[in-house]
Write an enzyme that holds these catalytic residues in place. Structure first.
Site, mmCIF file in Angstrom:
data_model
loop_
_atom_site.group_PDB
_atom_site.id
_atom_site.type_symbol
_atom_site.label_atom_id
_atom_site.label_comp_id
_atom_site.label_asym_id
_atom_site.label_seq_id
_atom_site.Cartn_x
_atom_site.Cartn_y
_atom_site.Cartn_z
ATOM 1 C CE LYS A 241 58.779 22.795 25.607
ATOM 2 N NZ LYS A 241 59.575 21.553 25.468
ATOM 3 C CB THR A 243 55.258 18.491 33.895
ATOM 4 O OG1 THR A 243 55.429 17.318 33.114
ATOM 5 C CG2 THR A 243 54.864 18.093 35.293
ATOM 6 N NE ARG A 265 53.686 20.973 20.752
ATOM 7 C CZ ARG A 265 54.886 20.508 20.461
ATOM 8 N NH1 ARG A 265 55.207 20.294 19.194
ATOM 9 N NH2 ARG A 265 55.763 20.257 21.395
ATOM 10 C CE LYS A 276 57.910 14.367 24.682
ATOM 11 N NZ LYS A 276 56.809 14.343 25.624
ATOM 12 C CB ALA A 495 58.828 21.609 18.118
ATOM 13 C CG PHE A 526 61.915 20.408 20.618
ATOM 14 C CD1 PHE A 526 61.908 19.294 21.440
ATOM 15 C CD2 PHE A 526 61.599 20.241 19.294
ATOM 16 C CE1 PHE A 526 61.593 18.033 20.944
ATOM 17 C CE2 PHE A 526 61.293 18.987 18.779
ATOM 18 C CZ PHE A 526 61.293 17.883 19.605
ATOM 19 C CG PHE A 614 64.266 16.044 38.267
ATOM 20 C CD1 PHE A 614 63.039 16.604 37.948
ATOM 21 C CD2 PHE A 614 65.112 15.704 37.234
ATOM 22 C CE1 PHE A 614 62.650 16.788 36.630
ATOM 23 C CE2 PHE A 614 64.742 15.880 35.900
ATOM 24 C CZ PHE A 614 63.505 16.435 35.607
ATOM 25 C CD1 TRP A 643 56.173 14.592 37.452
ATOM 26 C CD2 TRP A 643 57.185 13.988 39.353
ATOM 27 N NE1 TRP A 643 56.403 13.237 37.384
ATOM 28 C CE2 TRP A 643 57.029 12.835 38.537
ATOM 29 C CE3 TRP A 643 57.806 13.846 40.598
ATOM 30 C CZ2 TRP A 643 57.457 11.572 38.939
ATOM 31 C CZ3 TRP A 643 58.244 12.588 40.990
ATOM 32 C CH2 TRP A 643 58.060 11.476 40.158
#
Length: 790
Positions: A241, A243, A265, A276, A495, A526, A614, A643
């Site tokens: 999200k 990205t 955030r 993460k 979240a 999320f 991807f 990306w």
């Protein structure tokens, strides 16, 4: 300045006005820009504008300036020469004045003619313009010019110079990409987007705090379009999200020339060093410098930690002192004699008024009033305020405090939460002003007294001190994307525990800066069932802002998981089902995407699906997802390659968002605040999660009854639930149905302004895995460069 007497018409006086506020265009900075040809970045003095309107076709003609001194004369000469005129300037008593008047095609008097200077006839047909200042004359040209200037500054497209990308294949690590780009100095970026020099506080070369005074300056400017990025139920790896948010604004601003802002955030240190990794986006769609984004930033989380723990210390200290002192001793210490005078502080006077004691002289209180004033009578078993630290530390989930002999046996069980789970973080994210934040901090309920009444931070007398610790944290931090477009980084509430959205203030400031035709893209934590639902029902109520579009992020990987694919585990290689084409798994898993689209439609907002592509996704899988998304009610569904390609890979998404923002918007909240607490929980469980019903534990029902009695029943609901499933059970993928949602406890964040039910067991302190991210993080002692940060 045009009304100043000539004796005060000096550069010292004119330069006292800041260049950004120089509506006369007479400061040295403004004149320098004009002479250098930076006409888009300066104001041509109104008198000069008037002269140029009167002198229409002036190219190749001879213009004589008489008595035009200082900045105004220099500006006039510069503009005339740029229009192709031959310009000569002289003063009133110059010996060649008479001769020059006879040869000039146009004459401009810049000041009043002295009485002893004769002026013979000018050249026949010559234009003569008198610009001598007359305070009594009308100045319509002056005011019209200023009005046009102000309008152009407030509603203009940014003169933003984007940074060029040269994507490599294979795509390097995030930190390598970040380090390969040279960011603009933050003061340059601030100027490009219309910020004034006194509206930013610079932290190093690439970060700046933005002052809230900007909102007052731009209060009459229309807001831009408001876009929320949400997602389907994610895998533990996340579906991108952040990205997508960054790629979308890079596409809008750097490739479509549309003013746009990303609002993100601030990441917690816990996940950064735990599982993460970084949270600045990824690949060629990220915020830079990414190591500064992920590490400390401008210290906001440290300020929250300090404020939170000051309040925690105040609670235990107050219990100790009340348990070991008489009313008189407490009173003498709480209201001491200073320099022979005893007086209440402002916050103590406010407490007296809440107790119904309308006295200001400490010597006049009765014994009963003194007892009411000095004793909070906190029931230790009801304390809900915990200490915090911004590190994943599982051994702080349950602790014992007060074991030292100095605490005289007042031992109790407590715990640490992670700093971003603090209610102060939620307040930072929802506040609309410094005054509002101070009031919210004072309303925070930390415990109940022995009569069952709430005890607040205001009762403890700590509100002002908390506001002082938070006075800088309330300002959003300005950074930039890889392509040099602006980003606000501000607040980072969890979240699945809090409401999981960046700050209202960052969004409000950004909406003013982009202007009516611009876009502000913000992200919810999320899946749409958690972050988006809370964005609409909590954040939008607090801000009064209405969203224009939802961008729903999906990946083929997550859809295969929801279709029955094997478990996805952080740190473990993906199974072959995720790296080889499998159309059946994708089709089966699209049920989760369809459900999240339906959740968005509950709120009446158009939704665009962004498929984060991807390299292992096949064209057939991508086409299938987009087809199903559009058939399921999405306004559009667009594959994105930001990306690997930066903003260029999200241009089609940006165009779809722009079109969707012009669609009819019938935004509405999911529930009325007047409904009982349990009914609001039930509506979320049934309409959003798909539950059959809810089941409140006895403890949860008791808390619901208590909050209702205490007058907190009309607050919105902030569900604390796993993000890995629509249900409360992380292992249930797809679209679970027929389940009963268990509510184990119900808590309240009164300062933030919501009730948060705990669904099942929710941890507010994450733990470190066997192999945390910190194994890969290092610092080069020679170059001081960070290594291995994602």
């Amino acid at each position: 300045a045009l009304d100043l007497p000539e004796s005060l018409y000096s550069s010292k006086v004119l330069n006292a006005v800041k260049p950004e506020k120089d509506v006369d265009g007479l400061s040295s900075v403004n004149l320098g820009r004009l002479v250098h040809g930076d006409v888009c970045d300066c104001l041509v003095p109104p008198t000069v504008c008037a002269v140029m309107e009167l002198l229409e076709d002036i190219g190749g003609k001879k213009v004589l300036l008489v008595g035009a001194r200082g900045a105004e004369g220099a500006a006039l000469q510069s503009v005339l020469q740029r229009r192709g005129a031959a310009v000569l300037s002289c003063h009133w008593k110059a010996p060649q004045l008479q001769s020059e008047l006879r040869h000039a095609d146009a004459v401009v008097f810049g000041s009043a003619k002295p009485h002893d200077v004769p002026v013979s006839c000018t050249k026949p047909g010559a234009t003569v313009i008198n610009c001598a200042h007359d305070p009594l004359s009308g100045k319509s040209c002056y005011y019209n010019s200023i009005h046009r200037w102000i309008q152009s500054q407030q509603c203009r497209k940014w003169d933003l110079h984007s940074l060029k990308l040269q994507p490599l294949s294979p795509v390097p690590s995030d930190i390598e990409i970040s380090r390969a780009q040279s960011p603009k100095a933050v003061d340059v970026l601030a100027k490009e987007i219309g910020l004034l020099t006194d509206e930013i506080e610079i932290y190093g070369q690439t970060k700046a705090k933005v002052r809230l005074s900007l909102l007052e300056r731009l209060k009459d400017q229309p807001d831009g379009k408001y876009v929320l990025v949400a997602g389907i139920t994610p895998t533990p790896l996340g579906e991108g999200k952040s990205t997508v948010t960054v790629g979308l604004v890079q596409a809008l601003t750097a490739h479509l020339n549309i003013n746009s802002f990303a609002c993100l955030r601030q990441p917690s240190q816990g996940p950064t060093f735990g599982v993460k990794g970084g949270a600045a986006g990824g690949g060629y769609a990220q915020v830079i410098p990414m190591e500064e984004f992920n590490l400390h930033l401008t210290g906001d989380i440290h300020a929250i930690t300090a404020a939170n723990n000051l309040l925690a210390a105040a609670i235990d200290a107050r219990i100790l002192h009340e348990n070991t002192q008489s009313d008189k001793s407490l009173y003498n210490r709480l209201v001491p004699v200073v320099n022979g005078v005893r007086g209440f502080s402002a916050i103590q006077l406010a407490r007296l008024r809440r107790l119904g004691i309308n006295k200001t002289d400490p010597e006049t209180l009765t014994e009963e009033e003194i007892s009411k004033f000095v004793r909070l009578d906190i029931d230790p078993s009801t304390i809900t305020w915990q200490r915090v630290v911004d590190t994943n530390d599982r051994f702080l989930r349950k602790i014992t405090v007060g074991q030292a002999n100095t605490e005289k046996g007042f031992v109790r069980q407590a715990q640490f939460d992670i700093a971003v789970a603090s209610e102060i973080m939620a307040i930072l994210a929802l506040t609309t002003s410094l005054q509002d934040m101070k009031e919210r901090l004072g309303r925070m309920v930390v415990a109940n007294d022995k009569k069952g009444q709430p005890v607040t931070a205001e009762d403890l007398g700590v509100t002002g001190a908390l506001a002082v610790l938070m006075k800088d944290a309330i300002k959003p931090t300005l950074m930039q994307t890889l392509e040099g477009t602006p980003v606000f980084v501000h607040a980072g509430p969890f979240a699945n525990i809090a409401h999981g959205n960046s700050s209202v203030l960052a969004d409000k400031i950004a909406l003013k800066l982009v202007g009516e035709k611009g876009f502000v893209v913000t992200e919810a934590g999320f899946g749409a069932d958690i972050g988006m639902e809370k964005f609409f029902n909590i954040k939008c109520r607090a801000s009064g802002l209405v969203p224009s579009v939802v961008v729903l992020v999906a990946t083929v990987r997550a859809l295969k998981m929801h279709g029955g694919g094997p478990n996805v585990t952080a740190g473990a290689p993906l199974k072959k089902e995720y790296t080889e084409e499998n159309l059946q798994l994708v089709a089966d898993g699209c049920c989760n995407l369809q459900k999240q689209i339906q959740i968005t439609q509950l709120f009446g907002v158009p939704v665009v699906v962004a498929l984060n592509v991807f390299k292992t996704d096949s064209p057939a899988e991508v086409d299938l997802v987009c087809k199903i998304a559009k058939e399921s009610g999405a306004f559009d569904a667009v594959p994105c390659n930001h990306w690997s390609a930066g903003g260029k890979g999200a241009v089609k998404l940006a165009q779809a968002v722009e079109k969707a923002a012009n669609q009819k918007n019938s935004f509405k909240y999911l529930y009325s605040l007047e409904l009982p607490i349990a009914e609001k929980i039930r509506i979320i469980a049934q309409k959003v999660y798909g539950a059959q019903d809810i089941e409140l534990s006895p403890a949860a029902q008791s808390q619901v009854d208590r909050y209702t009695r205490q007058g907190f029943g009309n607050l919105p609901i902030c569900m604390a639930k796993t993000h890995l499933s629509l249900s409360h059970q992380p292992e249930r993928k797809g679209v679970p149905t027929g389940f009963i949602l268990p509510i184990s406890d119900v808590r309240a964040s009164i300062g933030a302004g919501f009730i948060y039910p705990l669904v099942g067991t929710m941890s507010t302190m994450p733990g470190l895995p066997t192999r945390p991210c910190f194994y890969d993080i290092d610092l080069d002692p020679i170059t001081e460069q960070v290594k291995g940060l994602f």
